[in-house]
Design an enzyme around this catalytic site. Sequence first.
Site, PDB file in Angstrom:
ATOM      1  N   ASP A   1      -3.229   6.909  -5.107  1.00 35.99           N
ATOM      2  CA  ASP A   1      -3.337   5.891  -4.059  1.00 35.99           C
ATOM      3  C   ASP A   1      -3.629   4.531  -4.678  1.00 35.99           C
ATOM      4  O   ASP A   1      -4.653   4.354  -5.335  1.00 35.99           O
ATOM      5  CB  ASP A   1      -4.429   6.249  -3.069  1.00 35.99           C
ATOM      6  CG  ASP A   1      -4.463   5.310  -1.881  1.00 35.99           C
ATOM      7  OD1 ASP A   1      -3.408   4.710  -1.568  1.00 35.99           O
ATOM      8  OD2 ASP A   1      -5.530   5.164  -1.267  1.00 35.99           O
TER       9      ASP A   1
ATOM     10  N   ASP B   1       0.813  -1.207   0.000  1.00 39.21           N
ATOM     11  CA  ASP B   1       0.000   0.000   0.000  1.00 39.21           C
ATOM     12  C   ASP B   1       0.846   1.256   0.000  1.00 39.21           C
ATOM     13  O   ASP B   1       1.693   1.438   0.866  1.00 39.21           O
ATOM     14  CB  ASP B   1      -0.899  -0.034   1.244  1.00 39.21           C
ATOM     15  CG  ASP B   1      -1.833   1.153   1.333  1.00 39.21           C
ATOM     16  OD1 ASP B   1      -2.020   1.845   0.324  1.00 39.21           O
ATOM     17  OD2 ASP B   1      -2.371   1.394   2.427  1.00 39.21           O
TER      18      ASP B   1
END
Length: 478
Positions: A356, A137
């Site tokens: 993201d 992530d």
Amino acid sequence: MTNRLMPAMSFLLLLVFLVVVDDRVLPVRAVVPDGSMRFELVREHGPDNGGAELQHTRELLQRDVARYRMISQRRRVGQSARRKTLEQEVPSRGIDCVNETVSMDSPMISGRDYGIGQYVVQVKVGTPPKKFRLIADLGSELTWVRCHYDQRRPRHRRHGVFLPANSSTFTTIPCSSRTCKVDLMNLFSLTRCPIPSAPCAYDFRYLDGSAAVGIFAEETITARLTNGHEMKMEKVLIGCSESIRGPTLQAVDGVLGLAYTRPSFTATAARRFDGKFSYCLVDHLSHKNVRSHLTFGNSRGHSRLLAKMRYTNLVLGGAISPLYGVDISGISIGGKLLDIPRQVWAPNSGGGVIMDSGTSLTFLAAPAYQQVIGPLKASLSRYMRVNESVGPMEYCFDSTGFEGSHVSRLVIHFEDGARFEPPVKSYVIDVAPGIKCIGLLSAKWPSMSIIGNIMQQNHFWEFDLAEKKLGFAPSSCT
């Protein structure tokens, strides 16, 4: 246990990477023949039958919204205790690099076949090295694995559990150390310290109810280079999570933290591989046999895309920290630049935009969303609108006979003139058999906008931390 704000990492919709390495090992500072280290990506989704798939989509959207709230909350509260970024870690080219022609390269696969909304990676941890499936992530600062450290507690009865007692390189960080008390404060280190040598503990709590509780340590991670050799990355900060709760976390063994901050895996890897990393996200509906790559260093795919590459500025540190921001000047639909207030794109005016990998859909601050959704809905008016609720998505329709050419094209314009033109399938998305939706969500203003991983799919993305620029080009990613 102290009360802390929500953690800087998330397990909602993330990337998961698969690293495959052979048995030849090189020390981290060794200069090796031409090669690179790359990770293959697989995205996980849900079942393919209609009703179940629609329900699964709703659940993924709920987690997406929870992740967005977490990111927004972290931004609001993070200004008073700003975490250290990588400004001094990657100051220029060639600092502490293994070799400018060497990269760290691993397969990436879509998470569709794993029942979660992330991309997944296998990483080798410990000595001797053991493989673990990690959620990767861009918004996560800590790399952690499911772990069994306390010998007094019952052992986890599953394969993907790290056993520190079996690793000769596992070293805990004392709770009495400055590292624990100061450096790891933003990673939710706890204040309890029964004896000075006791391990530094953490407690992550998430808005979706997930949690990870464990201790901080330093450990060796073994990584593959593209020339077939291996290298050992020593004293990498990891979390040893003894207690894990939440449905998303049950499918994996931990998280690979890639945020722009010193504690993250990026801090360790980027400074050794020319200050850059890249990935290419396959279609989010791809099965796990379709692979792309996560690379630290110079990607071999980059040379094939040179003619198509476009570059724009990366916004790092400050109000964006520890995320990866971009300078946007506007959005056009069907060739017409929309009337969106400039402050929507300005981090210091309550707005800003980040890239993201862990959020699936793209969130736009309300003033931008209102301008974008209108012309997109108008271009889809020939299709029958459906009343079936699909979470927070505003506009869904019967996709029988759908033609992407009917949709007005969306283009994101960057301040320096670069243009990002995603394919229609990246913002008009499949949610169930026969149903498509406009895959954009509105965020209450003032708020940050997020370019999610579906919008990023089928593009190569290179994050150059030394030069503070983002390169991108359309690609099949295979």
